[in-house]
Design a protein around this motif. Sequence first.
Motif, PDB file in Angstrom:
ATOM      1  N   GLY A  10       0.815  -1.204   0.000  1.00 48.55           N
ATOM      2  CA  GLY A  10       0.000   0.000   0.000  1.00 48.55           C
ATOM      3  C   GLY A  10       0.849   1.255   0.000  1.00 48.55           C
ATOM      4  O   GLY A  10       0.463   2.284  -0.554  1.00 48.55           O
ATOM      5  N   ASP A  11       2.005   1.173   0.616  1.00 50.31           N
ATOM      6  CA  ASP A  11       2.943   2.292   0.717  1.00 50.31           C
ATOM      7  C   ASP A  11       4.332   1.766   0.402  1.00 50.31           C
ATOM      8  O   ASP A  11       4.834   0.880   1.105  1.00 50.31           O
ATOM      9  CB  ASP A  11       2.893   2.882   2.139  1.00 50.31           C
ATOM     10  CG  ASP A  11       3.818   4.077   2.331  1.00 50.31           C
ATOM     11  OD1 ASP A  11       4.686   4.310   1.466  1.00 50.31           O
ATOM     12  OD2 ASP A  11       3.688   4.762   3.361  1.00 50.31           O
ATOM     13  N   PRO A  12       4.986   2.265  -0.644  1.00 53.55           N
ATOM     14  CA  PRO A  12       6.315   1.747  -1.002  1.00 53.55           C
ATOM     15  C   PRO A  12       7.358   1.973   0.075  1.00 53.55           C
ATOM     16  O   PRO A  12       8.433   1.360   0.035  1.00 53.55           O
ATOM     17  CB  PRO A  12       6.660   2.511  -2.284  1.00 53.55           C
ATOM     18  CG  PRO A  12       5.792   3.721  -2.277  1.00 53.55           C
ATOM     19  CD  PRO A  12       4.541   3.317  -1.578  1.00 53.55           C
ATOM     20  N   GLU A  13       7.066   2.854   1.037  1.00 50.49           N
ATOM     21  CA  GLU A  13       8.007   3.107   2.128  1.00 50.49           C
ATOM     22  C   GLU A  13       7.833   2.124   3.278  1.00 50.49           C
ATOM     23  O   GLU A  13       8.598   2.158   4.242  1.00 50.49           O
ATOM     24  CB  GLU A  13       7.816   4.538   2.652  1.00 50.49           C
ATOM     25  CG  GLU A  13       8.030   5.624   1.603  1.00 50.49           C
ATOM     26  CD  GLU A  13       9.426   5.565   1.016  1.00 50.49           C
ATOM     27  OE1 GLU A  13      10.391   5.377   1.786  1.00 50.49           O
ATOM     28  OE2 GLU A  13       9.549   5.709  -0.220  1.00 50.49           O
ATOM     29  N   ASP A 251      -3.997   0.203   0.471  1.00 54.51           N
ATOM     30  CA  ASP A 251      -3.728  -0.918   1.370  1.00 54.51           C
ATOM     31  C   ASP A 251      -2.896  -1.940   0.601  1.00 54.51           C
ATOM     32  O   ASP A 251      -2.942  -1.991  -0.638  1.00 54.51           O
ATOM     33  CB  ASP A 251      -5.052  -1.545   1.822  1.00 54.51           C
ATOM     34  CG  ASP A 251      -4.885  -2.500   2.998  1.00 54.51           C
ATOM     35  OD1 ASP A 251      -3.759  -2.580   3.543  1.00 54.51           O
ATOM     36  OD2 ASP A 251      -5.869  -3.156   3.370  1.00 54.51           O
ATOM     37  N   ASP A 252      -2.115  -2.738   1.331  1.00 56.31           N
ATOM     38  CA  ASP A 252      -1.432  -3.852   0.687  1.00 56.31           C
ATOM     39  C   ASP A 252      -2.477  -4.679  -0.069  1.00 56.31           C
ATOM     40  O   ASP A 252      -3.599  -4.886   0.419  1.00 56.31           O
ATOM     41  CB  ASP A 252      -0.748  -4.745   1.720  1.00 56.31           C
ATOM     42  CG  ASP A 252       0.349  -4.030   2.484  1.00 56.31           C
ATOM     43  OD1 ASP A 252       0.831  -2.983   2.015  1.00 56.31           O
ATOM     44  OD2 ASP A 252       0.712  -4.523   3.573  1.00 56.31           O
ATOM     45  N   ALA A 253      -2.116  -5.155  -1.240  1.00 54.25           N
ATOM     46  CA  ALA A 253      -3.053  -5.933  -2.055  1.00 54.25           C
ATOM     47  C   ALA A 253      -2.356  -7.174  -2.586  1.00 54.25           C
ATOM     48  O   ALA A 253      -1.209  -7.110  -3.035  1.00 54.25           O
ATOM     49  CB  ALA A 253      -3.586  -5.092  -3.214  1.00 54.25           C
TER      50      ALA A 253
END
Length: 260
Positions: A10-13, A251-253
């Motif tokens: 969801g967030d590359p960081e 969100d992570d998917a």
Amino acid sequence: MRIELATAPGDPERPNEDWVAVALPAAGQGGALVLLDGVTPPAGDDGCVHSVPWFTARLGGALHELSTSRRDLTLREILAQAIRRTADAHRDTCDLSHRRTPQATVVMARWGTDQVEHLVLSDSALLLESPDGSVRAVLDDRLDLVPREVLASHAATDALRNMAGGFFTAAADPEVAARAVAGAAPREQVRAVAALTDGAGRWVETFGEGDWADCLGLLRKEGPQGLIDRVRALEDAAATPGVVRPGKKHDDAAVVYVEL
């Protein structure tokens, strides 16, 4: 057989807390899929020195191995053993009684020559397509039944976590496996299987772009990465600069699609 899978943070960081795998035994008698969505804990103590990705990798690895090596066990029994094995890996260093101890949603499917078994625990989704094109969504809706205002409170949510009358995830107690939604269908009645974490299921559940049958049709046409890309575009379009929205923008998917 066609097998495709994709996952994106969801967030590359931040690390991706989803986990997905497909196994095809060398004997050629079937296969299995496992999909997990790690539960991101609120900031603060969770009683564990390990990260959520550590937990999902451990639990996912155990489920992956047991679902193919122990075909004599039901999926509920496999989930119980995998939870116990994962708990044993860190019970000496962590407080596994903590309500926020690392945990995850679980989707499993296993197929052979005679039947397709399935298991769902918490708010990820499993889709089963029949030869006539109809789609059955196997869902555990207990989290959906909790009022949004309750979920807005960390303390209130913790009080319902893995408790009767609340909702259930795979954490440290193997007894939770008995709470999973599980069943089986004759092999000839299933031509495709798909599993999605809720970050990908937003295409249906949040944005209403179609129903679960439409979602499976999209997976057949564009594949798992195509679905995730569509969800990301919808999330970006829905974001309003300067407006703070509840929940995560992304969100992570994770998605896996298998044509049997």
